[in-house]
Design a protein around this motif. Structure first.
Motif, PDB file in Angstrom:
ATOM      1  N   MET B  38      78.497 -31.152  60.663  1.00 43.50           N
ATOM      2  CA  MET B  38      79.489 -31.020  61.728  1.00 43.50           C
ATOM      3  C   MET B  38      78.954 -30.117  62.838  1.00 43.50           C
ATOM      4  SD  MET B  38      81.775 -32.924  60.512  1.00 43.50           S
ATOM      5  CE  MET B  38      83.205 -32.676  61.540  1.00 43.50           C
ATOM      6  N   THR B  39      77.921 -29.341  62.523  1.00 41.71           N
ATOM      7  CA  THR B  39      77.256 -28.523  63.534  1.00 41.71           C
ATOM      8  C   THR B  39      75.755 -28.726  63.358  1.00 41.71           C
ATOM      9  OG1 THR B  39      77.269 -26.648  62.036  1.00 41.71           O
ATOM     10  CG2 THR B  39      79.049 -26.748  63.611  1.00 41.71           C
ATOM     11  N   GLU B  73      83.015 -30.224  53.929  1.00 42.86           N
ATOM     12  CA  GLU B  73      82.138 -29.070  54.058  1.00 42.86           C
ATOM     13  C   GLU B  73      81.057 -29.402  55.092  1.00 42.86           C
ATOM     14  OE1 GLU B  73      82.539 -26.192  52.898  1.00 42.86           O
ATOM     15  OE2 GLU B  73      83.918 -26.455  51.212  1.00 42.86           O
ATOM     16  N   ASP B  74      80.811 -28.460  55.955  1.00 38.43           N
ATOM     17  CA  ASP B  74      79.789 -28.633  56.989  1.00 38.43           C
ATOM     18  C   ASP B  74      78.435 -28.279  56.381  1.00 38.43           C
ATOM     19  OD1 ASP B  74      78.260 -28.596  59.248  1.00 38.43           O
ATOM     20  OD2 ASP B  74      78.996 -26.645  59.934  1.00 38.43           O
ATOM     21  N   ASN B  75      77.416 -29.095  56.641  1.00 41.71           N
ATOM     22  CA  ASN B  75      76.095 -28.711  56.124  1.00 41.71           C
ATOM     23  C   ASN B  75      75.142 -28.248  57.229  1.00 41.71           C
ATOM     24  OD1 ASN B  75      74.904 -31.047  57.217  1.00 41.71           O
ATOM     25  ND2 ASN B  75      75.380 -32.229  55.384  1.00 41.71           N
ATOM     26  N   LYS B  76      75.634 -28.074  58.424  1.00 41.90           N
ATOM     27  CA  LYS B  76      74.859 -27.443  59.503  1.00 41.90           C
ATOM     28  C   LYS B  76      73.507 -28.096  59.756  1.00 41.90           C
ATOM     29  CE  LYS B  76      74.182 -22.855  59.870  1.00 41.90           C
ATOM     30  NZ  LYS B  76      74.061 -21.563  59.189  1.00 41.90           N
ATOM     31  N   LYS B  79      69.101 -28.235  54.967  1.00 42.41           N
ATOM     32  CA  LYS B  79      69.019 -28.687  53.576  1.00 42.41           C
ATOM     33  C   LYS B  79      69.644 -27.708  52.599  1.00 42.41           C
ATOM     34  CE  LYS B  79      65.362 -31.933  53.206  1.00 42.41           C
ATOM     35  NZ  LYS B  79      64.380 -32.425  52.281  1.00 42.41           N
ATOM     36  N   ASN B  80      69.365 -26.419  52.796  1.00 44.25           N
ATOM     37  CA  ASN B  80      69.950 -25.424  51.902  1.00 44.25           C
ATOM     38  C   ASN B  80      71.461 -25.461  51.974  1.00 44.25           C
ATOM     39  OD1 ASN B  80      68.072 -23.900  50.349  1.00 44.25           O
ATOM     40  ND2 ASN B  80      67.200 -23.188  52.278  1.00 44.25           N
ATOM     41  N   GLU B  81      71.975 -25.598  53.190  1.00 46.35           N
ATOM     42  CA  GLU B  81      73.424 -25.644  53.364  1.00 46.35           C
ATOM     43  C   GLU B  81      74.003 -26.890  52.715  1.00 46.35           C
ATOM     44  OE1 GLU B  81      75.798 -23.920  55.482  1.00 46.35           O
ATOM     45  OE2 GLU B  81      74.479 -22.237  55.929  1.00 46.35           O
ATOM     46  N   ALA B  83      72.854 -28.456  50.087  1.00 44.39           N
ATOM     47  CA  ALA B  83      72.889 -28.235  48.643  1.00 44.39           C
ATOM     48  C   ALA B  83      74.036 -27.298  48.278  1.00 44.39           C
ATOM     49  CB  ALA B  83      71.556 -27.657  48.172  1.00 44.39           C
ATOM     50  N   ASN B  84      74.226 -26.251  49.063  1.00 45.68           N
ATOM     51  CA  ASN B  84      75.329 -25.323  48.808  1.00 45.68           C
ATOM     52  C   ASN B  84      76.674 -26.022  48.945  1.00 45.68           C
ATOM     53  OD1 ASN B  84      73.458 -23.336  48.524  1.00 45.68           O
ATOM     54  ND2 ASN B  84      73.814 -22.396  50.515  1.00 45.68           N
ATOM     55  N   ALA B  85      76.799 -26.808  50.010  1.00 44.93           N
ATOM     56  CA  ALA B  85      78.076 -27.471  50.287  1.00 44.93           C
ATOM     57  C   ALA B  85      78.467 -28.380  49.127  1.00 44.93           C
ATOM     58  CB  ALA B  85      77.986 -28.271  51.582  1.00 44.93           C
ATOM     59  N   GLY B 105      67.479 -36.529  54.742  1.00 44.73           N
ATOM     60  CA  GLY B 105      66.982 -35.288  54.160  1.00 44.73           C
ATOM     61  C   GLY B 105      68.115 -34.488  53.537  1.00 44.73           C
ATOM     62  N   ALA B 109      68.768 -33.527  49.504  1.00 45.50           N
ATOM     63  CA  ALA B 109      68.978 -32.175  48.987  1.00 45.50           C
ATOM     64  C   ALA B 109      70.170 -32.154  48.038  1.00 45.50           C
ATOM     65  CB  ALA B 109      69.192 -31.189  50.129  1.00 45.50           C
TER      66      ALA B 109
END
Lengths: 360, 380
Positions: B38-39, B73-76, B79-81, B83-85, B105, B109
């Motif tokens: 989303m961002t 959930e936004d994943n920005k 990749k790390n985001e 996986a967190n999301a 990508g 993740a």
């Protein structure tokens, strides 16, 4: 003197045992007595925070302690991440991933355990560090920043174009998920302790002298270039290891991951914690990683009885930035400046509370 | 004093944030998680997809008599985001299925996490073949790069009577690299000549000057130029080609389908053809008609392929829950895997053994400053 030493050892043992128990609890190694593991989401953030701490520490060594403004961090991370990944991926997985163009001959059959792969990743990154450092460290200030930034971009472009080695823009997947809290915290603590010893050694003091005044340091008989190069080499080794850990945590990497924003994220952590403070970098890494995740709450729809607010994506970054601005206003040199968090300044407020003097 | 107050404030905020994460009560609802950019750099794609998903949720809010609740959930675009999301959706929101994400990508993740937790996940537009490989819990409603490359090769060979082609691809974009590769394979197979691809040229995302590549291409005198990549780069390239009097047709992929492509390209992109997932002008199914009307009403603009794919992903999951008869992840996964002839907005979807959609593509052409529907290409 001896009592102080004894106390120090006991303290270290107590901390180590408590930390080990906590990690075992979080990882679910204590499941046999009916506790743990922790929520996988929380564990994931802990892992990420520890890796970010490793990356921040290594950047701090060059930027904070030696005073050399390097922006090549993402490049070294990429070298470490790719080297480690290509070494630990199974030959079968490599075949699946490299479906467009087959991989280079001997490498497609090589598969080694994680620890040696991680160390080789660090070593390769270190070699690059020295190769870049020899010409670049003769530059100062902005010019060094530009040179290292250029290096990071070159690495990314190479990763994108040498498709038979890196699979190009498609990236890698299926990197074995080896890391857990033992790995990330183990490496994190090892790096922290090593750096602590290092900056207190004659080398470390020489680095700080270079930061404070290069000419004066040179007059004192410090070989400026050698010391800078040493700091750069150690930093790139640790960064490579950090990149390897991150690759294993994510199980997939691609060149886009290692763009300038990645470097800035770590630079932000270092500045927030305090340039020249190891404990500051660790604390800031945990704050930054946890904040960005916990602030997700503000992006969700909020229901207050009959009244509900739609979540706004991106709001957490606004709040996070605002908090950063506030921190910079109140702590212009970062949370800890160039001081360290020690037992003494940790325990003094506590002891004041109990009206007891700490033996010093 | 101020310092201490501020520190205290941060501590309270942290504790509150932690507490709000836990202790959500179980409700009589079916939870579907969405993770989209989303961002960040792919925000536009993520937002369009989310519009489509929301619209689907509004039109079909219930399944098995229970309310379906979406968790975004936004994943920005990180990749790390991502996986967190996904971990957050699974662990804290207890979702039974996940939709996402724009960007292969980011989907990759999330892959190992949804597989470990056995949560079925449907991607809307990740076209990289690696996303679903070796992952029985990842599916997608879009066609993959091999098919799209083949579609354009067929179009060039059959409809344009092209016998030679030059490829100019964006080497930084996994999508463009994949598409170029499959176009090449299919085109060589069609013409039966390995030298029918006269040259494979490369550029980097954001390049402004394509004269070097175009000069080489012009020297080869190809029948068509295939240039998969971002719409902005492609539009500039085509402009420069027309200035250099290169008059052969340009072909591209679904990334070209953006109003900016025509704005930047202007007169030069007239006649350029591209393959995409869906067109509002195509003679579509009942679902497509409902979707287009509802979308225009809600957002007051024309829907595009990403919104349509988001819509389809949601409906596919709902259809699977219906067929499974219960909202349990494993049952939903099995039902999704068995999807056959699902009538979606973007065509009739059948999932193959990898979890990839086997479906038709449409070809659009730029005519009088608009994307005009040309034809639909069915899968073999």
């Amino acid at each position: 003197m001896s009592t102080r030493g004894d106390k120090g050892i006991i303290r270290i043992i107590v901390v180590a045992v408590v930390l080990a128990l906590l990690l075992a609890w979080a990882e679910g190694d204590l499941a046999f007595i009916g506790i743990g593991p922790w929520d996988a989401y929380f564990v994931r953030i802990l892992n990420l925070a520890a890796i970010n701490a490793v990356l921040a520490l290594s950047l701090n060594l060059v930027n904070g302690f030696t005073g050399q403004f390097s922006l090549g961090h993402a490049g070294f991370m990429a070298v470490g991440a790719y080297t480690t990944s290509l070494l630990v991926m199974t030959p079968q997985m490599k075949k699946t991933v490299f479906f467009m163009e087959p991989m280079f001959e001997p490498l497609d059959r090589i598969c080694i355990p994680f620890l040696p792969a991680l160390l080789i990743g660090g070593a390769v990154s270190c070699v690059f560090g020295v190769l870049v450092g020899i010409p670049a460290l003769r530059l100062k200030g902005d010019y060094l920043a530009i040179a290292t930034l250029g290096f990071a971009e070159i690495i990314r472009l190479v990763l994108q174009n040498v498709r038979r080695l890196t699979n190009g823009a498609l990236g890698l997947k299926g990197i074995p998920h080896v890391v857990n809290l033992w790995w990330t915290f183990g490496v994190g603590i090892a790096v922290f302790l090593f750096f602590r010893g290092f900056v207190r050694s004659s080398f470390g003091r020489a680095l700080i002298a270079i930061r404070e005044n290069e000419t004066a340091a040179e007059l004192m008989g410090i070989d400026i270039f050698r010391h800078k190069l040493l700091a750069f080499a150690i930093s790139s080794f640790v960064t490579g290891v950090g990149g390897g850990l991150m690759a294993s945590l994510l199980t997939t990497i691609d060149p886009v991951m290692f763009k300038l924003p990645t470097t800035f994220q770590i630079l932000l952590t270092v500045v927030l914690g305090g340039m020249g403070s190891l404990s500051g970098s660790v604390i800031a890494a945990f704050i930054v990683t946890f904040m960005t995740e916990f602030l997700r709450v503000v992006e969700e729809p909020i229901h207050l009885g009959v009244w509900s607010i739609q979540g706004i994506p991106g709001l957490r970054m606004v709040i996070f930035s605002a908090l950063l601005v506030i921190v910079v206003v109140f702590y212009p040199r970062g949370l800890l400046g160039n001081k360290e968090l020690t037992w003494e300044n940790l325990s003094s407020p506590v002891s004041r509370l109990f009206r007891r003097r700490v033996a010093s | 004093m101020l310092k201490r107050t501020f520190g205290f404030g941060i501590a309270v905020l942290l504790v509150l944030a932690m507490l709000s994460g836990c202790g959500q009560k179980e409700a009589k609802e079916i939870r579907i998680g969405v993770f989209e950019p989303m961002t960040g750099s792919s925000a536009a794609g993520g937002q369009m997809t989310w519009e489509g998903i929301q619209l689907a949720n509004e039109l079909y809010p219930e399944v098995l008599g229970k309310k379906v609740v979406l968790y975004l959930e936004d994943n920005k675009t990180d990749k790390n985001e991502a996986a967190n999301a996904v971990t957050r959706l699974i662990e804290q929101k207890k979702v039974v299925a996940i939709i996402g994400s724009y960007g292969s990508g980011l989907s990759m993740a999330a892959g190992p996490i949804v597989m470990k937790n056995k949560i079925p996940t449907v991607g809307c537009s990740p076209t990289n073949p690696l996303v679903t490989v070796d992952n029985p819990y990842y599916f997608r409603v879009c066609f993959i790069d091999p098919f799209q490359g083949k579609v354009m090769a067929k179009y060039a060979y059959n409809d344009l009577n092209a016998r030679t082609a030059v490829i100019i691809r964006d080497v930084q974009d996994p999508y463009a690299v994949g598409l170029a590769q499959y176009f090449k394979e299919a085109f060589i197979a069609l013409t039966g000549k390995t030298d029918s691809i006269l040259a494979e040229l490369e550029y980097n995302t954001g390049d402004q000057d394509f004269t070097a590549q175009l000069n080489t291409a012009a020297g080869k005198k190809p029948d068509v130029i295939f240039a998969p990549g971002a719409y902005g780069d492609a539009a500039i390239m085509i402009r420069q080609a027309r200035q250099m009097k290169i008059n052969c047709p340009f072909l591209g992929g679904d990334t070209w389908e953006a109003p900016e492509f025509i704005q930047i390209g202007g007169e030069a992109v007239e006649g350029a053809a591209l393959s995409t997932h869906y067109s509002a002008q195509a003679p579509g199914t009942e679902a497509a008609k409902t979707f287009v009307e509802a979308y225009r009403k809600k957002y007051n603009k024309e829907p595009n392929a990403f919104a349509a794919l988001g819509f389809d992903a949601y409906c596919l999951i709902l259809d699977a829950i219906n067929r499974a008869g219960k909202a349990e992840p494993q049952a939903i996964r099995d039902a999704i895997a068995a999807t056959k002839n699902f009538k979606g907005v973007t065509g009739t979807i059948t999932l193959d053994e990898n979890g990839d959609a086997n479906k038709s593509a449409v070809i659009l052409q730029v005519k009088d400053g608009k994307f005009v529907y040309l034809t639909t290409v069915e899968p073999d």
